[in-house]
Design an enzyme around this catalytic site. Structure first.
Site, PDB file in Angstrom:
ATOM      1  CB  SER A  29      -0.900   0.012   1.239  1.00 33.83           C
ATOM      2  OG  SER A  29      -1.544  -1.232   1.400  1.00 33.83           O
ATOM      3  CG  HIS A  52       7.460   3.277  -4.629  1.00 28.45           C
ATOM      4  ND1 HIS A  52       7.927   2.956  -5.874  1.00 28.45           N
ATOM      5  CD2 HIS A  52       6.137   3.023  -4.652  1.00 28.45           C
ATOM      6  CE1 HIS A  52       6.920   2.528  -6.620  1.00 28.45           C
ATOM      7  NE2 HIS A  52       5.820   2.566  -5.906  1.00 28.45           N
TER       8      HIS A  52
HETATM    9  P1  NAD Z   1      -7.712  -1.457  -5.427  1.00 30.54           P
HETATM   10  O1  NAD Z   1      -8.603  -0.324  -5.096  1.00 30.54           O
HETATM   11  O2  NAD Z   1      -7.933  -2.227  -6.682  1.00 30.54           O
HETATM   12  O3  NAD Z   1      -7.755  -2.530  -4.227  1.00 30.54           O
HETATM   13  C1  NAD Z   1      -7.632  -2.179  -2.888  1.00 30.54           C
HETATM   14  C2  NAD Z   1      -8.482  -3.132  -2.098  1.00 30.54           C
HETATM   15  O4  NAD Z   1      -8.237  -2.896  -0.703  1.00 30.54           O
HETATM   16  C3  NAD Z   1      -9.989  -2.950  -2.333  1.00 30.54           C
HETATM   17  O5  NAD Z   1     -10.579  -4.177  -2.742  1.00 30.54           O
HETATM   18  C4  NAD Z   1     -10.500  -2.485  -0.975  1.00 30.54           C
HETATM   19  O6  NAD Z   1     -11.819  -2.936  -0.680  1.00 30.54           O
HETATM   20  C5  NAD Z   1      -9.457  -3.132  -0.053  1.00 30.54           C
HETATM   21  N1  NAD Z   1      -9.446  -2.587   1.294  1.00 30.54           N
HETATM   22  C6  NAD Z   1      -9.636  -1.306   1.701  1.00 30.54           C
HETATM   23  N2  NAD Z   1      -9.589  -1.240   3.040  1.00 30.54           N
HETATM   24  C7  NAD Z   1      -9.349  -2.488   3.490  1.00 30.54           C
HETATM   25  C8  NAD Z   1      -9.192  -3.071   4.784  1.00 30.54           C
HETATM   26  N3  NAD Z   1      -9.249  -2.330   5.878  1.00 30.54           N
HETATM   27  N4  NAD Z   1      -8.985  -4.404   4.869  1.00 30.54           N
HETATM   28  C9  NAD Z   1      -8.925  -5.175   3.760  1.00 30.54           C
HETATM   29  N5  NAD Z   1      -9.054  -4.684   2.516  1.00 30.54           N
HETATM   30  C10 NAD Z   1      -9.271  -3.356   2.386  1.00 30.54           C
HETATM   31  O7  NAD Z   1      -6.234  -0.879  -5.370  1.00 30.54           O
HETATM   32  P2  NAD Z   1      -4.905  -1.576  -5.944  1.00 30.54           P
HETATM   33  O8  NAD Z   1      -4.650  -1.098  -7.313  1.00 30.54           O
HETATM   34  O9  NAD Z   1      -4.963  -3.031  -5.663  1.00 30.54           O
HETATM   35  O10 NAD Z   1      -3.796  -0.869  -5.015  1.00 30.54           O
HETATM   36  C11 NAD Z   1      -3.726  -1.207  -3.651  1.00 30.54           C
HETATM   37  C12 NAD Z   1      -2.672  -0.356  -2.952  1.00 30.54           C
HETATM   38  O11 NAD Z   1      -1.379  -0.689  -3.469  1.00 30.54           O
HETATM   39  C13 NAD Z   1      -2.827   1.157  -3.166  1.00 30.54           C
HETATM   40  O12 NAD Z   1      -2.492   1.845  -1.988  1.00 30.54           O
HETATM   41  C14 NAD Z   1      -1.809   1.452  -4.247  1.00 30.54           C
HETATM   42  O13 NAD Z   1      -1.384   2.796  -4.230  1.00 30.54           O
HETATM   43  C15 NAD Z   1      -0.706   0.510  -3.849  1.00 30.54           C
HETATM   44  N6  NAD Z   1       0.243   0.198  -4.904  1.00 30.54           N
HETATM   45  C16 NAD Z   1       1.547   0.105  -4.536  1.00 30.54           C
HETATM   46  C17 NAD Z   1       2.504  -0.222  -5.458  1.00 30.54           C
HETATM   47  C18 NAD Z   1       3.940  -0.385  -5.031  1.00 30.54           C
HETATM   48  O14 NAD Z   1       4.794  -0.506  -5.886  1.00 30.54           O
HETATM   49  N7  NAD Z   1       4.262  -0.362  -3.755  1.00 30.54           N
HETATM   50  C19 NAD Z   1       2.148  -0.435  -6.795  1.00 30.54           C
HETATM   51  C20 NAD Z   1       0.794  -0.357  -7.150  1.00 30.54           C
HETATM   52  C21 NAD Z   1      -0.157  -0.045  -6.182  1.00 30.54           C
END
Ligand code: NAD
Length: 311
Positions: free
Chosen positions: A122, A178
């Site tokens: 995240s 990052h």
């Molecule tokens: P997404 O919106 O497709 O999925 C996120 C999921 O998290 C959703 O299904 C949501 O319901 C769930 N969620 C929210 N609160 C929650 C909780 N308390 N418990 C369990 N689940 C919960 O988003 P995504 O594209 O999968 O991205 C997820 C995260 O990863 C984002 O913060 C994004 O910025 C991050 N990300 C990081 C990198 C990296 O390189 N580190 C790369 C891409 C995305």
């Protein structure tokens, strides 16, 4: 022998795609967890993926849940819960909302799986790893973040396309946070053992570094409704594989650095040996004055973000 138990929190784009890569590598049994508000979503994606197993030929139990009981005693927990960027947003814009989410998730994970290793995905990544560490109470070697493998993969793929060679032959190292101030190290970048500076002109290298820094935003601006997930999920599972199979790969990860690089107690992107204990060693590479300056400015950004956290 018991198969590894892998929990993926957040069954969205990154979480569900990570489950696909993990299943196809037969890393272990997988539980996808999401919030009760989306009851059925993690269960449906898990069942759908399980039904692909006879075709793809992997053996794994894949289940979904909106509670943590089924995750008890996981060996590895990948945290992708949170909101993703929309066009015009920086990773830092996600700070407040994702801090609350990652805090609650990490506390709950620690209660149900006290011996797990946590990989945080995240964003804003370097701050969210810190939140996960504080909230889980886990030792630093069992908490790490995914950023460097993705950033390096973007860099390697752009370099391979430029040279016209296989992506497999490009090896590179990036340090720091990052984000836009990641620190690519052309001195530590090679294609087939040949220094990259002998293969790519300085102008093209500068352009490729700029594109790598902007790699996440480039995808966000194309997708419009979310951020990248294939490469982020693949990068996360490369780290997971090194841990579960105790491969001891050297991978750039957001790891806790105290004396290392003079960071003083923050999670920043550095090369690490990943094995069954988690981060088994942070490797310190020699930096020239310019590289050190760029690294320090990246670390400073991470520190400012972490200082603004309420954890
Ligand atoms: P997404 O919106 O497709 O999925 C996120 C999921 O998290 C959703 O299904 C949501 O319901 C769930 N969620 C929210 N609160 C929650 C909780 N308390 N418990 C369990 N689940 C919960 O988003 P995504 O594209 O999968 O991205 C997820 C995260 O990863 C984002 O913060 C994004 O910025 C991050 N990300 C990081 C990198 C990296 O390189 N580190 C790369 C891409 C995305």
């Amino acid at each position: 022998m018991r198969r590894a138990k892998i929990t993926i929190v957040g069954a969205g784009n990154v979480g569900a795609t990570a489950a696909v890569w993990a299943a196809s590598k037969e890393l272990g049994d997988i539980i996808l967890v999401d919030v009760p508000a989306v009851e059925g979503l993690p269960q449906g994606k898990a069942l759908d993926l399980y039904e692909a197993s006879p075709v793809e030929g992997f053996d794994a139990k894949i289940t979904g849940a909106t509670s943590y009981e089924p995750t008890a005693d996981s060996d590895l927990v990948i945290i992708t819960a949170g909101v993703a960027r929309k066009p015009g947003m920086s990773r830092d814009d996600l700070l407040n909302i994702n801090t609350g989410i990652v805090k609650t998730v990490s506390q709950t994970v620690a209660r149900f799986s006290p011996n797990a290793i946590l990989i945080v995905v995240s964003n804003p990544l370097d701050a969210m790893v810190y939140v996960a560490w504080k909230s889980s109470g886990f030792p630093t070697r069992r908490v790490l973040g995914q950023a460097g493998v993705l950033d390096t993969a973007r860099y390697r793929s752009f370099l391979a396309a430029e040279i016209g060679c296989s992506v497999e032959d490009v090896q590179a190292l990036l340090l720091g946070g990052h984000g836009d101030d990641m620190v690519p190290l052309p001195r530590y970048t090679f294609a087939g053992g040949i220094p990259i500076t002998q293969l790519v002109s300085p102008e093209r290298l500068t352009e490729i570094i700029r594109r790598t820094r902007n790699g996440g935003a480039e995808i966000v601006s194309l997708l419009k409704t979310g951020s990248a997930y294939y490469a982020p999920a693949s990068a996360t599972i490369q780290m997971a594989e090194s841990i579960i199979r105790d491969k001891k790969r050297i991978l750039p990860c957001a790891a806790y650095c105290e004396a290392e690089y003079g960071v003083g107690g923050y999670f920043v992107g550095v090369p690490c040996i990943l094995g069954k204990e988690g981060v088994e060693r942070v490797i310190e590479v020699e930096l020239d004055p310019e590289e050190r300056k760029a690294f320090q400015s990246s670390v400073e950004h991470v520190k400012q973000l972490v200082k603004s956290l309420k954890v």
